[in-house]
Design an enzyme around this catalytic site. Structure first.
Site, PDB file in Angstrom:
ATOM      1  N   HIS A  79      33.263  -2.585  22.207  1.00  0.00           N
ATOM      2  CA  HIS A  79      32.175  -2.051  22.742  1.00  0.00           C
ATOM      3  C   HIS A  79      32.809  -1.203  24.008  1.00  0.00           C
ATOM      4  O   HIS A  79      33.651  -1.861  24.836  1.00  0.00           O
ATOM      5  CB  HIS A  79      31.319  -3.143  23.153  1.00  0.00           C
ATOM      6  CG  HIS A  79      30.613  -3.666  22.092  1.00  0.00           C
ATOM      7  ND1 HIS A  79      29.780  -3.189  21.388  1.00  0.00           N
ATOM      8  CD2 HIS A  79      30.873  -4.945  21.800  1.00  0.00           C
ATOM      9  CE1 HIS A  79      29.211  -4.101  20.320  1.00  0.00           C
ATOM     10  NE2 HIS A  79      29.903  -5.227  20.578  1.00  0.00           N
TER      11      HIS A  79
ATOM     12  N   HIS B 167      34.137  -1.596  14.426  1.00  0.00           N
ATOM     13  CA  HIS B 167      34.329  -2.666  13.898  1.00  0.00           C
ATOM     14  C   HIS B 167      35.284  -2.621  12.742  1.00  0.00           C
ATOM     15  O   HIS B 167      35.478  -1.731  12.113  1.00  0.00           O
ATOM     16  CB  HIS B 167      32.985  -3.236  13.230  1.00  0.00           C
ATOM     17  CG  HIS B 167      33.169  -4.424  12.074  1.00  0.00           C
ATOM     18  ND1 HIS B 167      33.251  -4.007  10.964  1.00  0.00           N
ATOM     19  CD2 HIS B 167      33.708  -5.583  12.224  1.00  0.00           C
ATOM     20  CE1 HIS B 167      33.325  -5.166  10.248  1.00  0.00           C
ATOM     21  NE2 HIS B 167      33.642  -6.173  11.070  1.00  0.00           N
TER      22      HIS B 167
ATOM     23  N   ARG C  33      40.900  -9.610   5.408  1.00  0.00           N
ATOM     24  CA  ARG C  33      40.990 -10.918   5.137  1.00  0.00           C
ATOM     25  C   ARG C  33      41.265 -11.466   3.813  1.00  0.00           C
ATOM     26  O   ARG C  33      41.207 -10.650   2.962  1.00  0.00           O
ATOM     27  CB  ARG C  33      39.483 -11.765   5.311  1.00  0.00           C
ATOM     28  CG  ARG C  33      38.531 -11.148   4.631  1.00  0.00           C
ATOM     29  CD  ARG C  33      37.093 -11.649   5.310  1.00  0.00           C
ATOM     30  NE  ARG C  33      35.868 -11.194   4.437  1.00  0.00           N
ATOM     31  CZ  ARG C  33      35.362 -10.030   4.454  1.00  0.00           C
ATOM     32  NH1 ARG C  33      35.666  -9.254   5.564  1.00  0.00           N
ATOM     33  NH2 ARG C  33      34.267  -9.500   3.716  1.00  0.00           N
TER      34      ARG C  33
ATOM     35  N   HIS D 265      36.090   8.996   8.508  1.00  0.00           N
ATOM     36  CA  HIS D 265      36.099   8.889   7.062  1.00  0.00           C
ATOM     37  C   HIS D 265      37.305   9.753   6.430  1.00  0.00           C
ATOM     38  O   HIS D 265      37.856   9.059   5.529  1.00  0.00           O
ATOM     39  CB  HIS D 265      34.850   9.421   6.528  1.00  0.00           C
ATOM     40  CG  HIS D 265      33.615   8.610   6.830  1.00  0.00           C
ATOM     41  ND1 HIS D 265      33.378   7.661   5.736  1.00  0.00           N
ATOM     42  CD2 HIS D 265      32.631   8.514   7.582  1.00  0.00           C
ATOM     43  CE1 HIS D 265      32.194   6.903   6.216  1.00  0.00           C
ATOM     44  NE2 HIS D 265      31.828   7.484   7.296  1.00  0.00           N
TER      45      HIS D 265
END
Length: 298
Positions: A124, A134, A138, A168
């Site tokens: 932020h 973000h 994982r 993008h």
């Protein structure tokens, strides 16, 4: 031999997430050092506070943990967290049911062991013209299956078409070597995943996302996951450098705080990672690191 190979693969994945974390932390602190203009230029450059996190197991045994790295009140970043963790143990009944439903797995109750490792980042920004962002990647393992997940998405409160296009384009350039179909598929996946039904809108301007990803070729899937991580800094850092000196008004800051409220709603109501982290006993502060330092609702 199969089990030994998987243990080696787990170690490779966990080490990669740590390497990526170190690169991002260094890059973000460099951005802080190089911020020499604007209202926060005279403030000390932000630095990450690093603390260990742990997962609470039901029987008190070692269940893994990680590192939580958070910077607050910097010149560029109002709050940013870069967390890594490697946790393991047994899934509770609710998690078993959810996992079996998602993956179509039988026998979860017979052997509910799991292992998970990853990196999670949310930033932020001080300047409302600089987009929030973000990223996470994982790996998840059970005795029944393994898979990868993650991606990154851009969350500006003031949108600039050229910023969205750059973000993008970098994602696409990193995915195309793995097959022409990956970028459009992962972009569409992100558009669906980061949608907020009760607001009837997306959280931001999208990015890429995948979950439960397993082709059966661990090396190929891991390579794809690594390139998702490698795309992050070249996709995001130029946007920070482009927008961080732009002057903002009180109205701009108000728009930023309202958009942060949207971000908080999504993470608390819909985000699968938040729910999993809290349900499996991981450090609550680390799980909720994604929440903004200040937000506003109208």
């Amino acid at each position: 031999m199969v089990e030994e190979a998987m243990e080696s693969q787990k170690a490779q994945a966990a080490e990669w997430f740590k390497t990526l974390r170190d690169e991002i932390v260094a890059a973000f602190e460099t951005l802080e050092d190089s911020q020499t203009t604007g209202p926060f230029a005279g403030a000390p450059a932000g630095r990450f506070d690093v603390s260990e996190t742990s997962r609470a197991s039901d029987d008190g045994s070692d269940a893994g943990g990680g590192l939580m790295s958070v910077m607050r009140g910097g010149r560029v970043f109002e709050k940013v967290g870069v967390n890594i963790s490697t946790v393991y143990g047994t899934l509770g009944p609710r998690a078993q049911t959810a996992m079996a439903a998602r993956k179509g797995l039988d026998g979860m109750a017979d052997d509910p062991r799991f292992w998970a490792s990853g990196i999670s980042l949310v930033a932020h920004m001080q300047n409302p013209h600089t987009p929030a962002v973000h990223m996470n990647t994982r790996m998840f393992w059970t005795p029944h299956a393994w898979w990868f997940g993650g991606g990154s998405d851009l969350n500006p409160c003031i949108e600039y078409g050229e910023d969205t296009a750059h973000f993008h384009a970098v994602q696409k350039a990193h995915l195309d070597p793995h097959g022409d179909g990956h970028y459009p598929r992962l972009k569409a996946w992100a558009d669906e995943y980061f949608y907020i039904p009760h607001r009837g809108r997306a959280r931001g301007v999208g990015g890429i996302f995948m979950d439960d990803y397993c082709t059966g070729d661990w090396a190929a899937d891991f390579a794809l996951t690594q390139d998702i991580g490698r795309a992050f800094l070249p996709a995001f850092v130029p946007l920070v450098e482009r927008r961080r000196d732009k002057k903002w008004s009180a109205a701009d800051k108000d728009a930023q705080l309202i958009h942060r409220g949207l971000y908080a709603e999504y993470n608390l109501v819909y985000d699968r990672g938040t729910k999993f982290g809290l349900e499996t006993g991981h450090d609550a502060n680390a799980v909720l690191m994604s929440l903004p330092p200040m937000a506003k609702w109208v």
